[in-house]
Every structure is written in C-alpha cells, then in structure tokens.
Design a protein around this motif. Structure first.
Motif, short mmCIF file in Angstrom:
data_model
loop_
_atom_site.label_atom_id
_atom_site.label_comp_id
_atom_site.label_asym_id
_atom_site.label_seq_id
_atom_site.Cartn_x
_atom_site.Cartn_y
_atom_site.Cartn_z
N LEU A 58 6.00 -17.00 9.99
CA LEU A 58 5.85 -17.39 11.39
C LEU A 58 4.44 -17.91 11.65
CD1 LEU A 58 7.71 -14.41 13.12
CD2 LEU A 58 8.46 -16.79 13.10
N ARG A 59 3.45 -17.18 11.12
CA ARG A 59 2.06 -17.58 11.32
C ARG A 59 1.80 -18.97 10.76
NH1 ARG A 59 -2.06 -13.98 11.70
NH2 ARG A 59 -0.91 -12.45 10.44
N SER A 60 2.36 -19.25 9.58
CA SER A 60 2.13 -20.54 8.92
C SER A 60 2.71 -21.70 9.72
CB SER A 60 2.75 -20.52 7.52
OG SER A 60 4.16 -20.54 7.57
N LYS A 61 3.67 -21.39 10.59
CA LYS A 61 4.29 -22.43 11.41
C LYS A 61 3.68 -22.52 12.81
CE LYS A 61 8.69 -22.15 8.95
NZ LYS A 61 10.13 -21.76 9.02
N GLY A 62 2.57 -21.80 13.00
CA GLY A 62 1.85 -21.88 14.26
C GLY A 62 2.31 -20.92 15.33
N ASP A 63 3.07 -19.90 14.95
CA ASP A 63 3.57 -18.94 15.94
C ASP A 63 2.42 -18.17 16.59
OD1 ASP A 63 4.72 -16.27 16.94
OD2 ASP A 63 6.53 -17.36 16.39
N PHE A 72 0.84 -1.19 0.00
CA PHE A 72 0.00 0.00 0.00
C PHE A 72 0.88 1.24 0.00
CE2 PHE A 72 -2.68 -3.27 1.96
CZ PHE A 72 -3.81 -3.18 1.15
N THR A 73 0.41 2.28 -0.68
CA THR A 73 1.16 3.52 -0.77
C THR A 73 0.18 4.67 -0.92
OG1 THR A 73 2.99 4.62 -1.91
CG2 THR A 73 1.45 3.37 -3.28
N GLU A 74 0.69 5.86 -1.21
CA GLU A 74 -0.14 7.01 -1.52
C GLU A 74 0.27 7.58 -2.86
OE1 GLU A 74 -0.41 10.17 1.29
OE2 GLU A 74 -1.63 9.03 2.70
N TYR A 80 1.80 -8.30 12.65
CA TYR A 80 2.25 -7.44 11.56
C TYR A 80 2.21 -5.96 11.95
CZ TYR A 80 2.62 -5.01 7.14
OH TYR A 80 3.02 -4.16 6.14
N ASN A 81 1.12 -5.54 12.63
CA ASN A 81 1.02 -4.13 13.01
C ASN A 81 2.10 -3.73 14.01
OD1 ASN A 81 -1.14 -3.55 11.35
ND2 ASN A 81 -2.67 -4.05 12.90
N ASP A 82 2.39 -4.63 14.96
CA ASP A 82 3.47 -4.35 15.92
C ASP A 82 4.81 -4.24 15.20
OD1 ASP A 82 2.17 -4.24 18.48
OD2 ASP A 82 1.87 -6.41 18.35
N VAL A 83 5.08 -5.19 14.32
CA VAL A 83 6.35 -5.20 13.59
C VAL A 83 6.49 -3.93 12.75
CG1 VAL A 83 7.62 -6.32 11.73
CG2 VAL A 83 6.63 -7.70 13.58
N LEU A 84 5.40 -3.58 12.08
CA LEU A 84 5.45 -2.38 11.23
C LEU A 84 5.75 -1.14 12.07
CD1 LEU A 84 5.14 -1.44 8.32
CD2 LEU A 84 2.71 -1.04 8.79
N ASP A 85 5.15 -1.06 13.26
CA ASP A 85 5.37 0.10 14.13
C ASP A 85 6.82 0.22 14.57
OD1 ASP A 85 2.75 0.90 13.97
OD2 ASP A 85 2.14 0.01 15.87
N TYR A 86 7.37 -0.85 15.17
CA TYR A 86 8.71 -0.67 15.74
C TYR A 86 9.82 -0.74 14.69
CZ TYR A 86 8.53 -5.87 16.52
OH TYR A 86 8.40 -7.23 16.40
N THR A 87 9.61 -1.47 13.61
CA THR A 87 10.65 -1.46 12.58
C THR A 87 10.67 -0.12 11.83
OG1 THR A 87 9.23 -2.52 10.92
CG2 THR A 87 10.63 -3.96 12.28
N THR A 92 8.24 -3.03 4.02
CA THR A 92 6.94 -3.47 4.54
C THR A 92 6.55 -4.82 3.93
OG1 THR A 92 5.60 -2.33 2.85
CG2 THR A 92 6.22 -1.07 4.80
N ILE A 93 6.89 -5.04 2.68
CA ILE A 93 6.61 -6.33 2.03
C ILE A 93 7.37 -7.45 2.74
CG2 ILE A 93 6.99 -7.69 -0.07
CD1 ILE A 93 6.47 -5.12 -1.68
N MET A 94 8.66 -7.23 3.01
CA MET A 94 9.47 -8.25 3.66
C MET A 94 8.99 -8.52 5.08
SD MET A 94 11.09 -9.03 1.08
CE MET A 94 11.96 -10.40 1.87
N ASN A 95 8.57 -7.46 5.79
CA ASN A 95 7.99 -7.65 7.12
C ASN A 95 6.81 -8.60 7.06
OD1 ASN A 95 9.65 -6.09 8.74
ND2 ASN A 95 8.38 -4.25 8.61
N ARG A 96 5.91 -8.34 6.11
CA ARG A 96 4.72 -9.18 6.00
C ARG A 96 5.07 -10.61 5.68
NH1 ARG A 96 2.36 -6.48 2.39
NH2 ARG A 96 2.85 -7.82 0.62
N ARG A 97 6.06 -10.82 4.84
CA ARG A 97 6.47 -12.18 4.49
C ARG A 97 7.01 -12.93 5.69
NH1 ARG A 97 9.40 -12.00 -1.50
NH2 ARG A 97 7.54 -11.40 -2.68
#
Length: 256
Positions: A158-163, A13-15, A223-230, A148-153
């Motif tokens: 992690l989610r796919s592995k049950g994190d 997402f962008t502007e 994802y939202n936490d990661v996006l905030d602090y990174t 942001t793309i790499m963060n989501r990946r």
C-alpha cells in the motif's frame, strides 16, 4: 533442485529464551526442503564486539557483520554448493545457517575466511541435519509470526502505491471456522469491538473450515495499527477454534 523453488527472503522478530531475536531467512526453501544432497548444517556463530542493550547490532557493527556474511557466503555457496538458509541475531550474536553436502573442508574454509576478521570471536559447527530441523523448527516462523510478515508485506505494498496509511477506511477481515456455535461465539465478541458482519458463507468443499465470515470496520492501516487490531482478531479466532486468514482494503491516496 526442484524447479518450483524461488528465493523468498523476509524477516520477523521473535523471542528466544526471553531475549528479543531477529530472524532473516529464505522462506522459499520450505517448498523443497529437506534436500537429501544437502543434509548437513553449517552453523557459524559470531560474537559481536559492541552489541546494543537489546542484544542486536549497532548500525556501525552491522556493516561489518554484513561483510563477514558476504565473505562466508562467497566461500561456501559456489565452491561447496551450499544453500544459505538464513541468519539469526540474538543476545549479542549473529548466527549464519547453511545447508550443504557432507564435506569437512567447509569448516576449514570458514576458518580461513575468519582470519580476515581476527578481532571477532566465533564458533563453527558442521553436523548432520537430515530433516532440516534447524530450518523448520528454529528459523521458520510460526503461524502467528508468518501472519506478522504478511501484514508487513500488505502495508508496504500500500505504501509503495502512495497510500496515506493513517487515514481510516473500511478494512475487511476474513475468518474461517469449523463449527457454527464457535463462529457465533466469535461474532458476539467481535461485535463488542464494533466490527460489522458483512458476509457469512458455507463452503462444503472445505472440509476443515467450511464456515467463513467477513468483518468490516473503519481503521487506519499503518503497520503498528494493523499489528494491533489483527493480533486481537487472530487470538480471538484461535480462542473459538477458528483461523484468521488476513485482511484487505482499498487504496487511499492524496488524490482520492
């Protein structure tokens, strides 16, 4: 086409001119573009009939737009050897971008496809783009957007592995610097944010960013936490002429 090409589709997402926009593109084309035999850009702009207030499509209309996309792709990819570079959604419009060899019949073909969607207004353009400027300067993500793309990946992996993403755990961040004084100024600010410096290294083989640091802090990894602090660390690194290179952590599951 070069053999190293592999499709690599993703979105961000962008502007654009102050309006929210969604970009979906084949990142893999970056490795082979521009292509001299596909140096014309086919642009199809579809005006939505019922966009949401933010300019994006509703769930119902998105299904119709996906159908239009599929029909256009079917009509131009194999018959004309076109490459689908990506699509843009912004301000109540869905825009498709294809690269192909110069052949004006491709516009006629798109117009034939759109006869099947007569309730939609559209525009179609076919023009030279030898350097693939529309791909590299418009569609392709900036360095921060790629971040942001790499963060989501990483989060989705992690989610796919049950994190259990909400559980705080040690998260390591890696940042690189050109100069010692800039690195030290960055670390002084990072410590104010309660990060621990867990590694400092010098790699003389790295000519641009020879200095590296690892920061560690207990954090959740939604994802939202990661996006905030990174984002904070990314901006802070840039402020001191550094390069934020990403993060890693250990897997936390209900079984741990």
């Amino acid at each position: 086409m070069k053999t190293e090409y592999k499709p690599n589709w993703d979105f961000y997402f962008t502007e654009l001119d102050g309006s929210p926009a969604s970009m979906y593109l084949d990142l893999g084309l970056n490795k082979i573009a521009p292509l001299s035999d596909k140096n014309y850009l086919l642009t199809i702009i579809i005006t939505m009939n019922d966009p949401q207030d933010n300019g994006f499509s509703s769930k119902e209309e998105s299904e119709i737009l996906f159908g239009i996309e599929d029909k256009i792709a079917e009509a131009v990819i194999k018959p004309f050897g076109a490459l689908f570079a990506g699509r843009e959604t912004c301000d109540g419009a869905r825009i498709f971008y294809f690269y192909a060899a110069n052949n004006n019949e491709i516009k006629k073909t798109v117009k034939e496809v759109m006869k099947g969607f007569s309730d939609y207004e559209y525009e179609v353009y076919f023009e030279a783009d030898n350097k693939w400027d529309q791909y590299f300067k418009h569609l392709y993500p900036t360095k921060y957007e790629m971040h942001t793309i790499m963060n989501r990946r990483v989060v989705e992996n992690l989610r796919s592995k049950g994190d259990v993403l909400t559980v705080p755990r040690e998260v390591d961040h890696y940042i690189y610097f050109k100069k010692e004084e800039m690195k030290n100024s960055f670390l002084a600010e990072a410590k104010k944010l309660d990060y621990k410096v867990t590694s400092e290294r010098i790699d003389e083989n790295q000519k641009v960013y020879p200095l590296s640091v690892r920061l560690t802090k207990n954090l959740p990894v939604t994802y939202n936490d990661v996006l905030d602090y990174t984002s904070v660390l990314y901006d802070l690194a840039e402020q001191y002429d550094g390069n934020y290179d990403g993060w890693e952590t250990k897997l936390i599951t209900n079984g741990n």
